[in-house]
Scaffold this motif. Structure first.
Motif, PDB file in Angstrom:
ATOM      1  N   GLY A  30      21.407 -26.134 -45.003  1.00 41.91           N
ATOM      2  CA  GLY A  30      22.223 -25.472 -46.018  1.00 41.91           C
ATOM      3  C   GLY A  30      21.491 -24.449 -46.843  1.00 41.91           C
ATOM      4  N   LEU A  31      20.263 -24.082 -46.451  1.00 45.69           N
ATOM      5  CA  LEU A  31      19.485 -23.103 -47.203  1.00 45.69           C
ATOM      6  C   LEU A  31      19.688 -21.704 -46.623  1.00 45.69           C
ATOM      7  CD1 LEU A  31      16.194 -25.165 -47.673  1.00 45.69           C
ATOM      8  CD2 LEU A  31      18.020 -24.785 -49.343  1.00 45.69           C
ATOM      9  N   SER A  49      19.031 -22.179 -52.100  1.00 46.99           N
ATOM     10  CA  SER A  49      20.349 -22.792 -51.983  1.00 46.99           C
ATOM     11  C   SER A  49      21.420 -21.717 -52.178  1.00 46.99           C
ATOM     12  CB  SER A  49      20.512 -23.913 -53.007  1.00 46.99           C
ATOM     13  OG  SER A  49      20.246 -23.448 -54.317  1.00 46.99           O
ATOM     14  N   ALA A  50      22.638 -22.004 -51.735  1.00 43.29           N
ATOM     15  CA  ALA A  50      23.704 -20.997 -51.709  1.00 43.29           C
ATOM     16  C   ALA A  50      24.124 -20.528 -53.093  1.00 43.29           C
ATOM     17  CB  ALA A  50      24.916 -21.558 -50.962  1.00 43.29           C
ATOM     18  N   ASP A  51      23.799 -21.270 -54.148  1.00 45.47           N
ATOM     19  CA  ASP A  51      24.225 -20.864 -55.491  1.00 45.47           C
ATOM     20  C   ASP A  51      23.250 -19.885 -56.148  1.00 45.47           C
ATOM     21  OD1 ASP A  51      22.253 -22.750 -55.633  1.00 45.47           O
ATOM     22  OD2 ASP A  51      23.254 -24.032 -57.103  1.00 45.47           O
ATOM     23  N   LEU A  52      22.174 -19.521 -55.449  1.00 43.09           N
ATOM     24  CA  LEU A  52      21.240 -18.525 -55.950  1.00 43.09           C
ATOM     25  C   LEU A  52      21.468 -17.202 -55.213  1.00 43.09           C
ATOM     26  CD1 LEU A  52      17.952 -20.637 -56.133  1.00 43.09           C
ATOM     27  CD2 LEU A  52      19.276 -19.796 -58.068  1.00 43.09           C
ATOM     28  N   VAL A  53      21.442 -16.100 -55.931  1.00 49.25           N
ATOM     29  CA  VAL A  53      21.622 -14.771 -55.338  1.00 49.25           C
ATOM     30  C   VAL A  53      20.266 -14.076 -55.295  1.00 49.25           C
ATOM     31  CG1 VAL A  53      22.747 -12.533 -55.534  1.00 49.25           C
ATOM     32  CG2 VAL A  53      23.977 -14.625 -56.199  1.00 49.25           C
ATOM     33  N   ALA A  54      19.845 -13.662 -54.091  1.00 44.34           N
ATOM     34  CA  ALA A  54      18.537 -13.025 -53.917  1.00 44.34           C
ATOM     35  C   ALA A  54      18.683 -11.516 -53.815  1.00 44.34           C
ATOM     36  CB  ALA A  54      17.864 -13.570 -52.667  1.00 44.34           C
TER      37      ALA A  54
END
Length: 623
Positions: free
Chosen positions: A564-565, A593-598
């Protein structure tokens, strides 16, 4: 009396200069000749040992030419090598200068062995002075400083050595017998002193294990407390002759201390330092009280002892590449010291060649004062946080720092600092905190001080080598997990920390360095890290970063996606990071994780390591 003191001063200063050269020679063999493990271990070992074997010609040279002439010439070459290393640009020039300096130092030792009757005072004072100087410099030797004060200090040190050597040669009258057993122990003592008993880096790391489950920065006053006790204990033992009924105590202390270091938990490292220092000094005190014997074998004894240093060093550190147990090697060297010390029959309770008890007390008090002064000077003066929070974005850098050595083979924490640049959280791989092979530097402490960032360290191969996380905000819940070895010689682990931005905003960060066997994919270790990371984060925003030794699309890479990463560097691909001077492999990664925006992902150009650092900005989820 004056002749004896001059010999002691010359030997002590020579030991300091020779140790400086050794701290360049050993890492140069690895980083320049060895090219970071690309050279076969057998060839690398042969190169390193060859210089010590060639030195066996020194006793013959001394006998034919004369000890005074050989000693003065060799010490001049040793001093020139030490000074020119400061200006060396790195690379092969550094390697050959250090090799020449080492050989000159070995020849000088052979010449000194036939002129100095009792080497223990000079050896003990030289080793202690070298360790305390290393501590005062924060383990960042002057030889690496390309700055004028380094030149001034280096010239002063070499000039003092040359003056002592020349004066000693002029005032010495007649042939002097030597204590052969003491000369034999010079090499083994250098090894155990540099690896454990008198290492400022090891002393600091030992205290850091008292402040958490992983090694963390502790109060500055106590950072070098073990050295402040170990150095006086070493001097007391070496410069006083144990009474007959206490003769068995130093050997027992030495063996217990070395075994604790090899087989005990990191939390006992402080005790290992203290016991080994007291025991090592006491064993030297036993041989120092012995009656002098014929000088004929002294030169061969000192060269043979230095060969023991070389063989044990190569075998010990090669284990991390070849994959065999190495904890027993320091114990074998300690056993050799014990056997030599116990076979000596002291002629008296105190040898007239040893300093007075009053002098020894002054030496020990001065050693303790210098060690604690070094602790105050070099910290760690790191605050718990130097950022207000919570922020909206965090700049994260992941960097394999190769123990602090650049592609040119020079140790340069300043270059690492420049490569990292502006960062809020830093994830480091291949962090060395005191390996003798790499010069005994605490790379993490030096870099953290420059960044002004507290750290958490997790050991992988042993208590001194592993991975770290640095943060400008407080960190909590440090956890580590050993990864499956799957046949790899070097240990691997995963370190989890939680960055607390306040107001309930947190970020779970997992630092790791996958170490697969050569030619295999680290998929087993990758799955172990992914499982540990998701379990550790427990729903919090998560980052997994480090040198993962896998390319995008490989099974290990997809193992993180399967957990899920998300690849935080995807927008900048291809993003090669190794080798630093001609990057072709994409093996350093950041997963989130999906809740972080890079965003703003980049590999920063430079040659401060053999890898490029990768940097990315992470936007935290709204609270």
């Amino acid at each position: 009396m004056r002749q004896r003191r001059l010999g002691t001063v010359a030997l002590a200063l020579g030991i300091v200069v020779l140790t400086d050269v050794l701290r360049v020679f050993l890492p140069s063999v690895i980083t320049i000749f060895g090219q970071a493990a690309s050279t076969p271990a057998e060839l690398l070992g042969a190169f390193a040992l060859g210089w010590f074997v060639v030195a066996f010609a020194a006793p013959f040279l001394v006998a034919r030419v004369g000890a005074d002439v050989v000693g003065a010439t060799a010490v001049l070459l040793l001093g020139v090598s030490r000074l020119t290393l400061t200006a060396a640009p790195g690379g092969r020039a550094q390697l050959w200068l250090a090799s020449a300096g080492l050989l000159a130092g070995l020849i000088w030792l052979a010449a000194t062995a036939v002129r100095v009757a009792h080497p223990v005072p000079g050896l003990a004072l030289g080793l202690t002075a070298s360790a305390l100087g290393h501590a005062l410099l924060g383990t960042y030797d002057l030889v690496w400083w390309q700055w004028w004060p380094a030149w001034v200090a280096g010239v002063a040190l070499v000039a003092a050595l040359l003056a002592a050597e020349v004066t000693f040669g002029r005032t010495r009258d007649g042939d002097t017998p030597s204590v052969g057993p003491a000369w034999l122990l010079v090499g083994p003592t250098l090894l155990l002193g540099g690896m454990l008993a008198l290492s400022p880096a090891v002393a600091g790391v030992a205290m850091s294990y008292w402040y958490g489950e992983a090694g963390t920065a502790g109060p500055p006053l106590f950072a070098l407390a073990p050295l402040g006790v170990a150095a006086p204990l070493f001097l007391f033992g070496a410069l006083t002759a144990p009474r007959h009924r206490w003769r068995t105590v130093p050997p027992v202390l030495l063996l217990v201390g070395v075994l604790l270091n090899g087989f005990g938990p990191p939390t006992l490292l402080t005790l290992a330092v203290l016991l080994s220092a007291a025991g090592l000094g006491g064993c030297l005190g036993l041989v120092g009280a012995a009656s002098p014997v014929a000088r004929s074998g002294a030169a061969y004894a000192v060269v043979g002892g230095m060969l023991v240093f070389a063989v044990a060093s190569v075998l010990y550190y090669a284990a991390y590449d070849l994959g065999y147990p190495n904890q027993w090697l320091p114990a074998v060297v300690a056993a050799l010291i014990v056997v030599v010390a116990m076979r000596v029959n002291p002629a008296a309770e105190r040898s007239p060649q040893l300093p007075s008890t009053r002098s020894v007390r002054w030496y020990a008090a001065l050693a303790a004062l210098v060690a604690f002064a070094a602790a105050v000077l070099h910290g760690p003066w790191l605050t718990a946080t130097n950022r207000d929070g919570p922020p909206e974005q965090v700049r994260l850098v992941a960097y394999n720092i190769r123990m602090g050595f650049g592609l040119d083979g020079r140790f340069d924490p300043r270059a690492l600092h420049r490569a990292i640049g502006r960062a809020d959280v830093v994830v480091l791989s291949e962090v060395d905190r005191g390996w003798l092979l790499n010069g005994g530097h605490d790379t993490l402490e030096l870099l953290a001080a420059r960044l002004g960032m507290p750290y958490v360290f997790a050991p992988a191969a042993d208590p001194l080598w592993g991975d770290a996380v640095l943060s400008r905000w407080p960190v909590q819940r440090a956890r580590t997990r050993a990864l499956p070895a799957v046949g790899a010689p070097t240990g691997a682990q995963a370190l989890g920390v939680t960055v607390d931005f306040s107001d309930g905003v947190r970020l779970a960060v997992v630092s790791t360095h996958l170490q697969p066997p050569p030619g295999t994919d680290p998929v087993v270790q990758a799955r172990a890290v992914a499982d540990f990371a998701t379990e550790y984060a427990d729903g919090a925003p998560l980052v997994v970063a480090g040198d993962l030794n896998t390319e995008p699309g490989d099974p290990a890479f997809t193992a993180f996606a399967g957990a899920g990463l998300v690849d935080a560097l995807a927008s900048a691909r291809p993003l090669p990071t190794s080798p630093a001077d001609d990057p072709r492999e994409q093996i350093d990664h950041v997963f989130v994780s999906a809740d972080l925006v890079a965003s703003d992902a980049v590999a920063v150009p430079g040659t401060a390591s053999d890898h490029l650092p990768v940097a990315v900005t992470l936007t935290l989820p709204a609270s």
